[in-house]
Design an enzyme around this catalytic site. Sequence first.
Site, short mmCIF file in Angstrom:
data_model
loop_
_atom_site.label_atom_id
_atom_site.label_comp_id
_atom_site.label_asym_id
_atom_site.label_seq_id
_atom_site.Cartn_x
_atom_site.Cartn_y
_atom_site.Cartn_z
CB SER A 94 -2.37 5.92 5.89
OG SER A 94 -3.20 7.07 5.79
CG HIS A 133 -6.99 6.18 3.03
ND1 HIS A 133 -7.33 5.10 3.81
CD2 HIS A 133 -5.88 6.72 3.61
CE1 HIS A 133 -6.47 4.99 4.81
NE2 HIS A 133 -5.58 5.96 4.71
CG ASP A 160 -9.20 2.58 3.67
OD1 ASP A 160 -8.06 2.14 3.89
OD2 ASP A 160 -9.43 3.72 3.21
#
Length: 217
Positions: A94, A133, A160
């Site tokens: 990701s 992230h 998210d």
Amino acid sequence: MVTQPYLSFELQEPNTFSVSKKKESRTIPNPTNAHTTMGWVADTLHSVNSIQLRELFNHFITLGLIVTSALVIWKALICVSGCQSPVVVVISPSMEPGFGRGDILFLHMSKDPIRAGDIVVYNIDGKDIPIVHRVIEVRERQNTEEAYILTKGDNNPSDDRVMYNPGQKWLQEHHIMGRAVGFLPYVGWVTIIMTDIPVLKYILIGALGLLVLTMKE
């Protein structure tokens, strides 16, 4: 030398017998020599066993020192970084192309406020696996100065919020485990493989222990 006589009869005259003595030589083993040999063998076996036990004990001490050193290094990293998990492994794509699957990230947690653009590792309440992230938005309440954080994977099409708990729109500072300050590519693949195939973990631990125990000084 010990001799033992025995009797024999010789015929001299009719109906007349004379008795003469002859000697037969026999050798009797010396018990002292056998006892000495057995004692030497026993002493040798005892010495060999003592050396093997000492070597085995030394190997166990070496293995214990290795484990202890690893724990000390881990605790030192926790103190220096300010994170409970100063090293994490990226297990999803990701964050590509910045970080790929199998990369190791080094984390640091300072008192500086979280800003948009920071790459953070966070953990959701009730979930065991942390996520790395990028912070895309930070909002602060003026009365409390409490920060509300929104994250997104660089390679994901949306933020998210779909990964947060139901009804949760923002992260807070207690969810943040640390900021990424460095990385090593591909090194974490060992951890990923052992997680996917747990039996390899025990094989590796057993092989390392056997290597230490059989290592020659």
